[in-house]
Design a protein around this motif. Structure first.
Motif, PDB file in Angstrom:
ATOM      1  N   SER A 246      92.348  78.026  -8.209  1.00 11.17           N
ATOM      2  CA  SER A 246      91.780  77.853  -9.551  1.00 11.17           C
ATOM      3  C   SER A 246      92.525  76.774 -10.322  1.00 11.17           C
ATOM      4  N   LEU A 247      93.856  76.784 -10.216  1.00  7.92           N
ATOM      5  CA  LEU A 247      94.661  75.773 -10.917  1.00  7.92           C
ATOM      6  C   LEU A 247      94.399  74.387 -10.372  1.00  7.92           C
ATOM      7  N   HIS A 248      94.196  74.294  -9.073  1.00  8.09           N
ATOM      8  CA  HIS A 248      93.898  72.981  -8.483  1.00  8.09           C
ATOM      9  C   HIS A 248      92.562  72.462  -9.005  1.00  8.09           C
ATOM     10  N   ALA A 249      91.596  73.353  -9.161  1.00 13.23           N
ATOM     11  CA  ALA A 249      90.290  72.946  -9.688  1.00 13.23           C
ATOM     12  C   ALA A 249      90.414  72.460 -11.126  1.00 13.23           C
ATOM     13  N   VAL A 250      91.203  73.169 -11.931  1.00 15.44           N
ATOM     14  CA  VAL A 250      91.414  72.759 -13.325  1.00 15.44           C
ATOM     15  C   VAL A 250      92.095  71.399 -13.382  1.00 15.44           C
ATOM     16  N   PHE A 251      93.138  71.243 -12.582  1.00 14.90           N
ATOM     17  CA  PHE A 251      93.884  69.991 -12.590  1.00 14.90           C
ATOM     18  C   PHE A 251      93.005  68.831 -12.139  1.00 14.90           C
TER      19      PHE A 251
ATOM     20  N   LEU B 141      88.137  79.620  -9.371  1.00 11.98           N
ATOM     21  CA  LEU B 141      87.412  78.583 -10.084  1.00 11.98           C
ATOM     22  C   LEU B 141      87.114  77.422  -9.152  1.00 11.98           C
ATOM     23  N   THR B 142      86.018  76.739  -9.413  1.00 14.13           N
ATOM     24  CA  THR B 142      85.673  75.542  -8.655  1.00 14.13           C
ATOM     25  C   THR B 142      85.708  74.335  -9.579  1.00 14.13           C
TER      26      THR B 142
ATOM     27  N   SER C 268      81.660  71.594 -15.726  1.00  8.72           N
ATOM     28  CA  SER C 268      80.626  72.135 -16.608  1.00  8.72           C
ATOM     29  C   SER C 268      81.247  72.597 -17.930  1.00  8.72           C
ATOM     30  N   PHE C 269      82.391  73.242 -17.849  1.00  6.46           N
ATOM     31  CA  PHE C 269      83.122  73.688 -19.045  1.00  6.46           C
ATOM     32  C   PHE C 269      83.526  72.489 -19.896  1.00  6.46           C
TER      33      PHE C 269
ATOM     34  N   GLY D  39      83.087  69.473 -24.727  1.00  6.44           N
ATOM     35  CA  GLY D  39      82.992  68.136 -25.287  1.00  6.44           C
ATOM     36  C   GLY D  39      81.836  68.024 -26.264  1.00  6.44           C
ATOM     37  N   GLU D  40      80.715  68.648 -25.911  1.00  9.91           N
ATOM     38  CA  GLU D  40      79.546  68.638 -26.788  1.00  9.91           C
ATOM     39  C   GLU D  40      79.825  69.411 -28.073  1.00  9.91           C
ATOM     40  N   LYS D  41      80.539  70.536 -27.949  1.00 10.98           N
ATOM     41  CA  LYS D  41      80.884  71.335 -29.135  1.00 10.98           C
ATOM     42  C   LYS D  41      81.787  70.543 -30.078  1.00 10.98           C
ATOM     43  N   MET D  42      82.712  69.785 -29.503  1.00 11.77           N
ATOM     44  CA  MET D  42      83.605  68.981 -30.332  1.00 11.77           C
ATOM     45  C   MET D  42      82.833  67.903 -31.069  1.00 11.77           C
ATOM     46  N   ARG D  43      81.889  67.279 -30.386  1.00  4.92           N
ATOM     47  CA  ARG D  43      81.101  66.232 -31.030  1.00  4.92           C
ATOM     48  C   ARG D  43      80.223  66.812 -32.143  1.00  4.92           C
TER      49      ARG D  43
END
Length: 211
Positions: free
Chosen positions: A23-28, A187-188, A194-195, A200-204
């Motif tokens: 999961s951490l590798h996917a996040v990184f 996690l993938t 997707s997250f 990013g859209e929420k921030m905009r």
């Protein structure tokens, strides 16, 4: 240094990282490959701060400054300053572990005692609930957490490996979009990407405060 010897390099912490390695590798990989470096094997400070912002980790105590310090202190020194310039400015996957550990030891994450009193199963579940509640609810949580830590003489209210488990529960639950750190699958990269797009859209749109 002392932090690495006494906090990072322990069997308990190593076990937590091993259990969450994929999961951490996917996040990184997702965040390191999306920013200015364009290199999935190196994460820049802006990429790290984007991750923290998307996870809604910043508050009145854990600010971008604390996150930046965790990042900077985790960078390994390069022997050749010319060839190793990228390593001086960015973190590798192994350095990323240390940055996460430093963050876990700097942020007020739900402790086992807090979870028990709140009747919640995981730190991720409760943290997401707190962040979605009105700000005064979250601020009250911070004050209660701080008081408990003062009384116990412990900065974060739990042992290092438990703080790391709490942080990773928050990370995984936030990315998955539901409060279940005990999911059967890791996690993938596609989930992470997707997250990233969603946040990013929420921030905009101004729906994610980022602080």
């Amino acid at each position: 240094n002392t932090f690495r010897e006494e906090t990072l390099y322990t069997l308990e912490v190593e076990a937590v990282f091993r259990n969450n390695l994929r999961s951490l590798h996917a996040v990184f990989e997702g965040y390191a490959g999306a920013g200015p470096t364009g290199q999935p094997d190196l994460m820049s400070l802006p990429e790290w701060l984007s991750l923290c912002t998307h996870l809604d980790l910043f508050d009145r105590e854990f600010t971008p400054r604390e996150a930046a310090l965790a990042f900077q202190w985790s960078r390994m020194k390069a022997v050749d300053e010319v060839k190793g310039r990228s390593r001086l400015l960015n973190v590798s996957f192994i350095d990323f572990f240390e940055a996460l550990m430093r963050m876990a030891m700097s942020k007020r994450l739900p402790t086992p005692d807090i979870l028990r009193k709140a009747g919640r199963r995981t730190a991720g579940e409760y943290y997401l609930e707190l962040r979605r509640a009105p700000s005064d609810v979250y601020n009250s949580y911070l004050e209660t957490h701080a008081q408990a830590c003062v009384a116990s003489g412990d900065k974060v209210g739990m042992r290092a490996h438990m703080a790391l488990e709490a942080l990773l529960s928050v990370v995984i639950s936030s990315i998955r979009g539901f409060a279940s750190h005990g999911a059967a699958t890791d996690l993938t990269v596609s989930e992470v990407e997707s997250f990233m797009r969603t946040q990013g859209e929420k921030m905009r749109e101004g729906k994610l405060a980022g602080g």
